[in-house]
Design an enzyme around this catalytic site. Structure first.
Site, PDB file in Angstrom:
ATOM      1  N   GLU A   5       0.823  -1.210   0.000  1.00  0.00           N
ATOM      2  CA  GLU A   5       0.000   0.000   0.000  1.00  0.00           C
ATOM      3  C   GLU A   5       0.857   1.260   0.000  1.00  0.00           C
ATOM      4  O   GLU A   5       0.488   2.270  -0.611  1.00  0.00           O
ATOM      5  CB  GLU A   5      -0.950  -0.019   1.197  1.00  0.00           C
ATOM      6  N   GLU A  26      -3.875  -9.608   3.378  1.00  0.00           N
ATOM      7  CA  GLU A  26      -4.536  -9.269   4.641  1.00  0.00           C
ATOM      8  C   GLU A  26      -5.728 -10.155   4.978  1.00  0.00           C
ATOM      9  O   GLU A  26      -5.965 -10.466   6.156  1.00  0.00           O
ATOM     10  CB  GLU A  26      -4.991  -7.797   4.632  1.00  0.00           C
TER      11      GLU A  26
END
Length: 246
Positions: free
Chosen positions: A108, A128
């Site tokens: 990210e 995740e």
């Protein structure tokens, strides 16, 4: 406690090396705070930012030991997402030089950059959901913009990790370099940026990220500012002089 970042700066750029080798450069709150400090410096004195990692790894993700203890209020505070939005909004371009793992929060962070280059060892993605959470620091919307919805869903929902070649094919990265050439390639790109007019680069980046409905008016206003700059007259005159002399 060792510094989480190694920072080198020159007149036109700043190089930040993520440096927590004992945990594969996992992003913890201390690193987040240090990166906010970098952003404050670059907001006050705009320069190109190069972000890289130490020990052949960009960032293996968020620090899981720290992340496990976070609760609802921590999520609502947007610890990582606030930082990555700030990095994306920096006045001058951001280059992510990726080696080895760029996973979870590390991915990210890379998605928030304007440019991503990598080594053949790159492995990038967002695992995740395998940890019972979601990538809440930009991947759910930035990744779709970067690679398109089908591949973004495969990464986000099925845990697909891309190799360097796959990331290049998807245009998530723009070039692949051997590990010992990666930082030089990042500097070469920063050199190309440095040859442009800084104000034109800053305004173009801002206009590029403006919402669709703001165009074309924002383009016209931005151009009006640049049409009055000394650099516009000087650079165009230099172009005409070179053309006349050729």
């Amino acid at each position: 406690m060792p510094a989480a970042l190694h920072v080198t700066e020159t007149e036109d750029r700043l190089v930040v090396e993520l440096h927590r080798p004992e945990v594969r450069n996992a992003i913890d709150r201390r690193m987040v705070d240090d990166l906010h400090g970098v952003c404050g410096d670059l907001e006050e004195r705009p320069r190109t930012l190069i972000i890289t990692g130490s020990g052949g790894i960009f960032a293996s993700g968020a620090d899981i030991a720290e992340l496990r203890e976070r609760r609802r209020d921590d999520a609502l505070a947007g610890i990582n997402s606030t930082l990555f939005a700030r990095i994306a909004a920096l006045p001058m371009p951001v280059i992510a030089a990726l080696d080895g793992y760029a996973l979870g929060g590390g991915a990210e962070l890379a998605f928030a950059a304007d440019f991503r280059i990598a080594t053949p060892r790159l492995r990038i993605g967002n695992p995740e959901t395998g940890l019972g959470i979601l990538p809440a620091a930009g991947a759910t919307w930035r990744l779709k913009e970067l690679v398109g919805e089908p591949l973004a869903k495969e990464i986000l929902l099925a845990g697909r990790i891309l190799t360097a070649e796959e990331a290049l094919d998807a245009r998530l990265i723009t070039s692949i370099h051997e590990p010992d050439e990666l930082l030089r390639a990042a500097h070469d790109l920063a050199d190309r940026i440095a040859r442009q007019d800084p104000l034109a680069v800053r305004i173009t980046k801002s206009v590029f990220h403006a919402p669709r409905e703001a165009h074309p008016m924002i383009d016209q206003l931005a151009q009006a500012i640049l049409f009055e700059s000394d650099a516009k007259f000087d650079r165009m005159q230099q172009f005409l002089d070179r053309k006349k002399g050729s």
